[in-house]
Design an enzyme around this catalytic site. Structure first.
Site, PDB file in Angstrom:
ATOM      1  N   TYR A 105       7.568   8.242  -1.057  1.00  0.00           N
ATOM      2  CA  TYR A 105       7.489   7.951  -2.489  1.00  0.00           C
ATOM      3  C   TYR A 105       8.722   8.526  -3.188  1.00  0.00           C
ATOM      4  O   TYR A 105       9.007   9.724  -3.092  1.00  0.00           O
ATOM      5  CB  TYR A 105       6.215   8.576  -3.061  1.00  0.00           C
ATOM      6  CG  TYR A 105       6.024   8.263  -4.526  1.00  0.00           C
ATOM      7  CD1 TYR A 105       5.624   6.990  -4.929  1.00  0.00           C
ATOM      8  CD2 TYR A 105       6.260   9.216  -5.507  1.00  0.00           C
ATOM      9  CE1 TYR A 105       5.469   6.696  -6.265  1.00  0.00           C
ATOM     10  CE2 TYR A 105       6.101   8.924  -6.851  1.00  0.00           C
ATOM     11  CZ  TYR A 105       5.708   7.657  -7.219  1.00  0.00           C
ATOM     12  OH  TYR A 105       5.560   7.364  -8.538  1.00  0.00           O
ATOM     13  N   LYS A 202      -3.991   6.356  -8.311  1.00  0.00           N
ATOM     14  CA  LYS A 202      -4.087   5.242  -7.365  1.00  0.00           C
ATOM     15  C   LYS A 202      -5.553   5.011  -6.978  1.00  0.00           C
ATOM     16  O   LYS A 202      -6.382   4.898  -7.853  1.00  0.00           O
ATOM     17  CB  LYS A 202      -3.166   5.521  -6.174  1.00  0.00           C
ATOM     18  CG  LYS A 202      -1.744   5.976  -6.584  1.00  0.00           C
ATOM     19  CD  LYS A 202      -0.971   4.894  -7.321  1.00  0.00           C
ATOM     20  CE  LYS A 202       0.321   5.386  -7.955  1.00  0.00           C
ATOM     21  NZ  LYS A 202       1.276   5.998  -7.049  1.00  0.00           N
TER      22      LYS A 202
HETATM   23  C1  LIG Z   1       2.107   7.074  -7.185  1.00  0.00           C
HETATM   24  C2  LIG Z   1       2.390   8.034  -6.116  1.00  0.00           C
HETATM   25  C3  LIG Z   1       2.734   9.360  -6.407  1.00  0.00           C
HETATM   26  C4  LIG Z   1       2.896   9.866  -7.837  1.00  0.00           C
HETATM   27  O1  LIG Z   1       1.707   9.761  -8.540  1.00  0.00           O
HETATM   28  P1  LIG Z   1       1.680   9.566 -10.159  1.00  0.00           P
HETATM   29  O2  LIG Z   1       0.226   9.663 -10.443  1.00  0.00           O
HETATM   30  O3  LIG Z   1       2.263   8.208 -10.436  1.00  0.00           O
HETATM   31  O4  LIG Z   1       2.483  10.641 -10.759  1.00  0.00           O
HETATM   32  C5  LIG Z   1       2.971  10.224  -5.355  1.00  0.00           C
HETATM   33  N1  LIG Z   1       2.893   9.814  -4.085  1.00  0.00           N
HETATM   34  C6  LIG Z   1       2.577   8.548  -3.762  1.00  0.00           C
HETATM   35  C7  LIG Z   1       2.492   8.162  -2.322  1.00  0.00           C
HETATM   36  C8  LIG Z   1       2.324   7.605  -4.763  1.00  0.00           C
HETATM   37  O5  LIG Z   1       2.031   6.352  -4.440  1.00  0.00           O
END
Ligand SMILES: *Cc1c(COP(=O)(O)O)cnc(C)c1O
Length: 380
Positions: A105, A202
């Site tokens: 990420y 997510k």
């Molecule tokens: C989206 C995501 C993040 C960051 O999360 P946020 O809630 O957008 O700050 C970190 N790691 C992965 C694998 C992600 O998909």
């Protein structure tokens, strides 16, 4: 009473048994008070509650469900996944050596590089899904090893148990970003991780309407965890009660959503890999995927909801396919009930991500509808 631990579906559906104790309501309330009253004797009336930066029962209830799903000793919610990642990195001692998985990420990579450029940490980026590369990086003492499995957007699978052993040899702690598989599919702590991190934004919340992050551990006495807890307090990176309440509601169906999302993703991965307009499909559920065997051992109940596929003909062709989709939304993010597609090379032009790569987050729609949408877009 039986001693068999409850299954995730049961823990989630009943929100770990949380109710509203004040009214006997089946659903816990949203507690919005920022401060709490003391009695005439100056003692706190509710001994756990003094000020809402640390004390909020809605946040605690949501943390409790995640803690049980993770089989953790302690879980902390933060206002985003990045806030969770940042708390870990900020809690490291000055000059700490960090081994970071490459190709993960981008937000985490960018944060770590910024801290390294400032001299706060010493950073080594390594393809951690390759055990030789990770072993070599762990030959030098380190403080933290950070991996992400399956990784976003390459869908590389790292063997968590093996990574934990190598991490230990380096005298480091292992943090696992399990966002793309959720606590239901991958039990990072049970596999030996010291810290399990998830973006609650997510799949955990799952409805594309809350930002949040979570950190869990099995040993809250380790100095890094105390520093993380202190950092959340000092930096004030807390989740609000409304977000916590929505996340709590979302979590009730997490195992159920995972089941459908994984089944849909598996069917779409198979469909896409048989399609003549598609060059490659990156999805750990496919037998030819290099991480398939590890994923089979390490993930329970499916291979996740995230995949990438490379369209023949490069970026132009991928963007045309994406433009023709009618049901699958063109948007960043992942893990929601609705399927999303993204052209990652547009977002990260310098990352070496192939122009033909489309990342697909598979939702809970009817799989035949999704297949038809992809088919017409690929053939159009
Ligand atoms: C989206 C995501 C993040 C960051 O999360 P946020 O809630 O957008 O700050 C970190 N790691 C992965 C694998 C992600 O998909």
């Amino acid at each position: 009473m039986t001693s068999k631990p409850l299954s995730p579906a049961t823990i989630a559906a009943r929100a770990s048994g949380a109710i509203d104790p004040a009214t006997a309501g089946l659903v816990p309330g949203i507690h919005t008070a920022t401060t709490y009253i003391r009695g005439a004797d100056n003692a706190l009336i509710h001994e756990r509650n003094s000020y809402a930066r640390d004390d909020n029962d809605t946040v605690r209830t949501a943390e409790g469900v995640l803690r049980e799903l993770e089989s953790a000793a302690e879980t902390l919610l933060l206002p985003s996944g990045m806030a969770a990642a940042a708390a870990v990195f900020r809690a490291l001692p000055k000059g700490a050596r960090v081994v970071l998985q490459s190709g993960i990420y981008y937000g985490v990579t960018h944060l770590a590089r910024t801290l390294a450029a400032r001299g706060d940490i010493v950073l080594e980026e390594v393809d951690a899904a390759n055990p030789e590369a990770l072993s070599q990086a762990c030959a030098t003492p380190a403080d933290l090893v950070w991996i992400e499995t399956p990784s976003n957007p390459w869908l590389k699978v790292t063997d968590i148990a093996q990574a934990a052993e190598l991490t230990q040899q380096a005298g480091a702690l292992l943090a696992v970003d399990g966002t793309a598989s959720s606590p239901v599919l991958t039990r990072s702590l049970a596999l030996g991780a010291d810290i399990s991190m998830h973006s609650v934004t997510k799949a955990i919340n799952g409805h594309s309407d809350v930002m949040g992050g979570a950190l869990s551990c099995t040993n809250p006495d380790m100095p890094l965890w105390s520093a993380i807890r202190a950092d959340r307090h000092d930096a004030g990176a807390i989740m609000g009660p409304f977000e916590a309440w929505l996340a709590l509601r979302g979590m009730r169906t997490l195992p159920l959503r995972m089941e459908r999302m994984c089944a849909n993703a598996q069917a779409l991965a198979e469909f896409l890999s048989a399609h003549e307009a598609v060059e490659t499909v990156l999805y750990p559920g496919l037998p030819h995927h290099p991480g398939h065997d590890i994923a089979t051992r390490q993930m329970c109940g499916g291979f996740g909801y995230l995949m990438s596929f490379i369209v023949k003909g490069g970026a132009d062709s991928a963007l045309r396919v994406k433009g023709r989709l009618n049901l699958i939304h063109r948007a960043t993010s992942l893990g929601g009930v609705e399927s999303l597609v993204e052209h990652r090379a547009t977002i990260e032009p310098e990352s070496g991500i192939p122009g033909g790569l489309l990342r697909l987050s598979v939702g809970i729609e009817d799989v035949e509808d999704l297949k038809e949408d992809l088919a017409q877009a690929l053939e159009g």
